[in-house]
Design a protein around this motif. Structure first.
Motif, PDB file in Angstrom:
ATOM      1  N   THR A  26       0.872  -1.171   0.000  1.00 40.13           N
ATOM      2  CA  THR A  26       0.000   0.000   0.000  1.00 40.13           C
ATOM      3  C   THR A  26       0.912   1.225   0.000  1.00 40.13           C
ATOM      4  O   THR A  26       2.117   1.105   0.276  1.00 40.13           O
ATOM      5  N   THR A  27       0.356   2.396  -0.232  1.00 42.69           N
ATOM      6  CA  THR A  27       1.201   3.609  -0.216  1.00 42.69           C
ATOM      7  C   THR A  27       1.831   3.793   1.170  1.00 42.69           C
ATOM      8  O   THR A  27       2.946   4.291   1.279  1.00 42.69           O
ATOM      9  N   ALA A  28       1.112   3.361   2.206  1.00 42.88           N
ATOM     10  CA  ALA A  28       1.652   3.494   3.570  1.00 42.88           C
ATOM     11  C   ALA A  28       2.891   2.615   3.761  1.00 42.88           C
ATOM     12  O   ALA A  28       3.780   2.955   4.554  1.00 42.88           O
ATOM     13  N   ASP A  29       2.959   1.497   3.037  1.00 42.70           N
ATOM     14  CA  ASP A  29       4.114   0.592   3.175  1.00 42.70           C
ATOM     15  C   ASP A  29       5.369   1.174   2.528  1.00 42.70           C
ATOM     16  O   ASP A  29       6.490   0.773   2.858  1.00 42.70           O
ATOM     17  N   VAL A  30       5.190   2.055   1.562  1.00 37.32           N
ATOM     18  CA  VAL A  30       6.326   2.556   0.780  1.00 37.32           C
ATOM     19  C   VAL A  30       6.964   3.746   1.508  1.00 37.32           C
ATOM     20  O   VAL A  30       6.284   4.704   1.857  1.00 37.32           O
ATOM     21  N   ASP A  31       8.265   3.651   1.762  1.00 36.62           N
ATOM     22  CA  ASP A  31       8.960   4.736   2.468  1.00 36.62           C
ATOM     23  C   ASP A  31       9.340   5.867   1.522  1.00 36.62           C
ATOM     24  O   ASP A  31       9.308   7.029   1.891  1.00 36.62           O
ATOM     25  N   TRP A  32       9.733   5.517   0.291  1.00 42.69           N
ATOM     26  CA  TRP A  32      10.182   6.546  -0.654  1.00 42.69           C
ATOM     27  C   TRP A  32       9.755   6.201  -2.074  1.00 42.69           C
ATOM     28  O   TRP A  32       9.925   5.064  -2.515  1.00 42.69           O
ATOM     29  N   LEU A  33       9.246   7.203  -2.753  1.00 40.01           N
ATOM     30  CA  LEU A  33       9.017   7.095  -4.200  1.00 40.01           C
ATOM     31  C   LEU A  33      10.107   7.937  -4.879  1.00 40.01           C
ATOM     32  O   LEU A  33      10.285   9.115  -4.532  1.00 40.01           O
ATOM     33  N   VAL A  34      10.825   7.320  -5.790  1.00 39.46           N
ATOM     34  CA  VAL A  34      11.897   8.033  -6.507  1.00 39.46           C
ATOM     35  C   VAL A  34      11.496   8.114  -7.973  1.00 39.46           C
ATOM     36  O   VAL A  34      11.715   7.171  -8.744  1.00 39.46           O
ATOM     37  N   PRO A  35      10.897   9.222  -8.391  1.00 42.69           N
ATOM     38  CA  PRO A  35      10.472   9.325  -9.784  1.00 42.69           C
ATOM     39  C   PRO A  35      11.554   9.956 -10.652  1.00 42.69           C
ATOM     40  O   PRO A  35      12.331  10.788 -10.175  1.00 42.69           O
ATOM     41  N   PHE A  78       0.347   9.554  -2.914  1.00 39.20           N
ATOM     42  CA  PHE A  78       1.591   9.497  -2.139  1.00 39.20           C
ATOM     43  C   PHE A  78       1.780  10.813  -1.402  1.00 39.20           C
ATOM     44  O   PHE A  78       1.588  11.879  -1.990  1.00 39.20           O
ATOM     45  N   ASP A  79       2.177  10.732  -0.140  1.00 42.28           N
ATOM     46  CA  ASP A  79       2.550  11.911   0.629  1.00 42.28           C
ATOM     47  C   ASP A  79       3.783  12.515  -0.064  1.00 42.28           C
ATOM     48  O   ASP A  79       4.811  11.844  -0.220  1.00 42.28           O
ATOM     49  N   ILE A  80       3.694  13.780  -0.478  1.00 42.74           N
ATOM     50  CA  ILE A  80       4.764  14.401  -1.259  1.00 42.74           C
ATOM     51  C   ILE A  80       6.087  14.432  -0.462  1.00 42.74           C
ATOM     52  O   ILE A  80       7.165  14.491  -1.034  1.00 42.74           O
ATOM     53  N   ASN A  81       5.992  14.350   0.865  1.00 44.34           N
ATOM     54  CA  ASN A  81       7.215  14.332   1.686  1.00 44.34           C
ATOM     55  C   ASN A  81       7.987  13.023   1.540  1.00 44.34           C
ATOM     56  O   ASN A  81       9.135  12.919   1.965  1.00 44.34           O
ATOM     57  N   LYS A  82       7.328  12.016   0.963  1.00 43.34           N
ATOM     58  CA  LYS A  82       8.006  10.732   0.744  1.00 43.34           C
ATOM     59  C   LYS A  82       8.479  10.606  -0.716  1.00 43.34           C
ATOM     60  O   LYS A  82       8.881   9.526  -1.148  1.00 43.34           O
ATOM     61  N   VAL A  83       8.378  11.699  -1.462  1.00 38.27           N
ATOM     62  CA  VAL A  83       8.761  11.671  -2.878  1.00 38.27           C
ATOM     63  C   VAL A  83      10.084  12.439  -3.029  1.00 38.27           C
ATOM     64  O   VAL A  83      10.179  13.597  -2.625  1.00 38.27           O
ATOM     65  N   MET A  84      11.085  11.788  -3.581  1.00 39.01           N
ATOM     66  CA  MET A  84      12.384  12.471  -3.763  1.00 39.01           C
ATOM     67  C   MET A  84      12.301  13.413  -4.955  1.00 39.01           C
ATOM     68  O   MET A  84      11.962  12.979  -6.068  1.00 39.01           O
ATOM     69  N   ILE A  85      12.621  14.679  -4.721  1.00 42.89           N
ATOM     70  CA  ILE A  85      12.563  15.683  -5.793  1.00 42.89           C
ATOM     71  C   ILE A  85      13.825  16.549  -5.721  1.00 42.89           C
ATOM     72  O   ILE A  85      14.079  17.199  -4.701  1.00 42.89           O
ATOM     73  N   ASN A  86      14.610  16.546  -6.779  1.00 44.19           N
ATOM     74  CA  ASN A  86      15.771  17.452  -6.840  1.00 44.19           C
ATOM     75  C   ASN A  86      15.883  18.114  -8.217  1.00 44.19           C
ATOM     76  O   ASN A  86      16.939  18.639  -8.567  1.00 44.19           O
TER      77      ASN A  86
END
Ligand code: UT7
Length: 329
Positions: free
Chosen positions: A246-255, A272-280
């Motif tokens: 589930t989305t809760a199980d995922v610690d980080w989404l790296v798009p 997905f909680d945007i705080n768990k999405v890596m953005i640079n």
């Protein structure tokens, strides 16, 4: 002992020194910092401006840093895969040039060309050599010098891309951590929307191709944008469903970092909680094969052993997919 998997046991990024800001681009083409920031999310990107240096040199920077940091002697590396669309030359491959420059003498290597999905394709390929027991230490490098194929008079493309590299070390693990699953797709019909017209066997280089600016990236942005959102969302859902996440199980989404609006749209669709999405993307732009390892490198200190991570990419080809891994250190 559990199933043998390949785990990332070290990561290192490398960026050229020169930083091209939106303010500088405002002086080069008819654009504004506001347009670039709101439509793409990019604020600055690194550009390789050193004469005589190329993709292998950025890759070398990442690989040398990785070897140092992981205490690995170059002689221990058995395979090096270089993911790139901007290799030093059409041939030979850039992987062997990196090995040569890094003093990696006991390895074989090859390049993977899957545009912005390159690192993901290369990561899974490298992982398979570890899983089957053929190799114990594999390096996967994602590197692109996009500035070498960008027309800096074309405001639609020159604002997006940047140069950079990231490298990971893969080693076997049997504790449930490492690369667990991948879903990949391709659709050659998509090449119409994102390609380089000349320089290959279809249109070999000539005075005409150079005059027509056919050696630069051609992109029809809107269809690529739409396909990227759909492809990333669907492949992430596929991986999550078959691994019962589930989305809760995922610690980080790296798009893949192609456009902040693509990243936001993918995150919104999947809730997905945007705080768990890596953005640079604001710092590097779209570095093609470099985006995913550069993200994990930037976040390395925040990652914890066992973290569940989804890496997702979409690129020219079309190529796309998602990989599920558990962080190993
Ligand atoms: O990484 C591999 C996969 N690649 C991608 O995922 C990229 C996907 N595509 C995109 O990110 C976006 O389509 C772009 C960033 C490339 C373009 O954004 P857009 O919102 O699709 O803009 P557009 O091409 O529809 O252009 C909108 C307007 C146009 O003006 P008009 O016709 O509405 O008057 C463009 O001429 O914005 C204009 N425009 C610009 N204006 C200021 C295009 N580029 C610029 C610019 N500055 N740099």
């Amino acid at each position: 002992m559990g199933q043998r998997r390949a785990a990332i046991t070290g990561i290192q990024g490398y960026l050229p020194d020169y930083v091209l800001t939106n303010a500088e681009l405002e002086k080069m083409v008819d654009t504004t910092d506001d347009w670039i920031t709101t439509r793409t999310g990019v604020r600055e990107r690194h550009i390789l401006k050193v004469p005589g240096k190329a993709a292998s040199d950025l890759g070398l920077g990442a690989v040398e840093g990785l070897l140092r940091k992981t205490g690995t002697d170059p002689s221990e590396i058995e395979l090096l895969i270089c993911c790139t669309v901007t290799g030093d030359m059409v041939f030979p491959d850039t992987a062997n040039t990196i090995c040569y420059k890094a003093g990696i003498k006991n390895a074989w290597g090859f390049d993977v060309n899957a545009a912005c999905s390159g690192f993901l394709y290369g990561l899974t390929t490298g992982a398979k050599f570890v899983e089957c027991g053929m190799h114990r230490k594999v390096i996967v490098v994602g590197v692109d010098v996009m500035s070498s194929i960008i027309d800096y008079t074309d405001r639609a493309t020159c604002i997006i891309f940047g140069d950079g590299a990231g490298a990971v070390l893969l080693e076997p693990r049997e504790d449930g951590l490492g690369i667990i699953d991948s879903v990949f797709h391709g659709d050659g019909a998509g090449r119409e929307f994102l390609h380089m017209k000349a320089g290959g066997s279809l249109r070999p280089p000539s005075l005409e191709t150079v005059q027509n600016k056919e050696h630069y990236v051609y992109q029809d942005g809107k269809p690529v944008f739409k396909a990227a959102v759909v492809g990333m969302v669907e492949s992430i859902r596929e991986v999550m469903s078959r691994n019962e996440l589930t989305t809760a199980d995922v610690d980080w989404l790296v798009p893949h970092q192609a456009n902040i609006r693509i990243i936001n749209s993918v995150s919104d669709h999947l809730k997905f909680d945007i705080n768990k999405v890596m953005i640079n993307i604001h710092r590097y732009g779209n570095t093609t094969s470099g985006t995913l390892p550069l993200c994990m490198w930037d976040w390395e200190k925040q990652l914890k052993k066992g973290d569940r991570i989804l890496l997702s990419a979409f690129g020219g080809g079309f190529t796309w997919g998602t990989t599920y891994l558990r962080w190993a250190y």
